[in-house]
Write a protein that holds these residues in place. Sequence first.
Motif: not given
Length: 302
Positions: A266-272
């Motif tokens: 999401d928005q160039d972030l890999l969510l963990v």
Amino acid sequence: MKIVFAGTPEFAVPPLAALVQSRHEVVGVLTQPDRPAGRGRQLMASAVKEFATARGLPIAQPATLRTAEGRGALAAWQPEVMVVVAYGLILPPEALAIPRYGCLNIHASLLPRWRGAAPVQRAILEGDRDTGVTIMQMDAGLDTGPILLQRSVDISATDDTTTVLAALAALGAPALLEALDGIEKGTIVPIPQPAEGATYAKKIDKDEARIDWQQSAIAIDRRIRAFRPWPIAETTHAGEQVRIHRARVVASTAGTAAPGTLLGVDQDLLLVACGDGVLGVAELQRAGRRSMTAREFSNGLR
């Protein structure tokens, strides 16, 4: 004043440069012996040695200062003051006694908090809102000598060890010159360190870089920032080592996914998912490959 400078890494170069450009005379430089580095394991000079060599300063690289032979160059230079910045060797009482006005140390914390080898990393790991430099008179203890002066700097939510060290290096050089002027004029009074608030910043172990996704997103974000540029926080994906260079907290409250679960991009972030909260990874690196953005990493998985 006649000064001997003792230092090794890049952090020590700005104070040495300030001394060279000042009215004081740098009569010699102590730095650690050349070490093997890189894939070829060739001997590499320290950042301080490279700077000193380029300016024609006398250099000595003893393996220890505990012997008369190791202290030979220091004694021959007959300094009035020795300035020590991230030197990496223990100074025995015999070495501390050589300079007329003793030995000064630029320590990268607001002593007595974070005495020891890794003050910046420990400050970031603990979520300290500020740190600073302390100019202290060295004694036989570990960063226990009296304080000459201190200067502080804020630690922001995006700062890592690299940026904090850069700020402290810039802060330490003028503080050092101010302390030297005070010593020479007799206007600066050493203040014993208070017993309260003393903490120890132990040396960083590479095993500490392993991310535990059971921790909160806030704690993991601090770990990533504290361990950049070394040893770099790491985890595994599908059995492969993955280093995480940059990230930020996306949510600070726990969700329903198990810690370590990939939640998407999401928005160039890999969510963990974390033990508490969600971390957004911005830059990471697979084993043997270049650093890449979260979206590049995600596309590679597909």
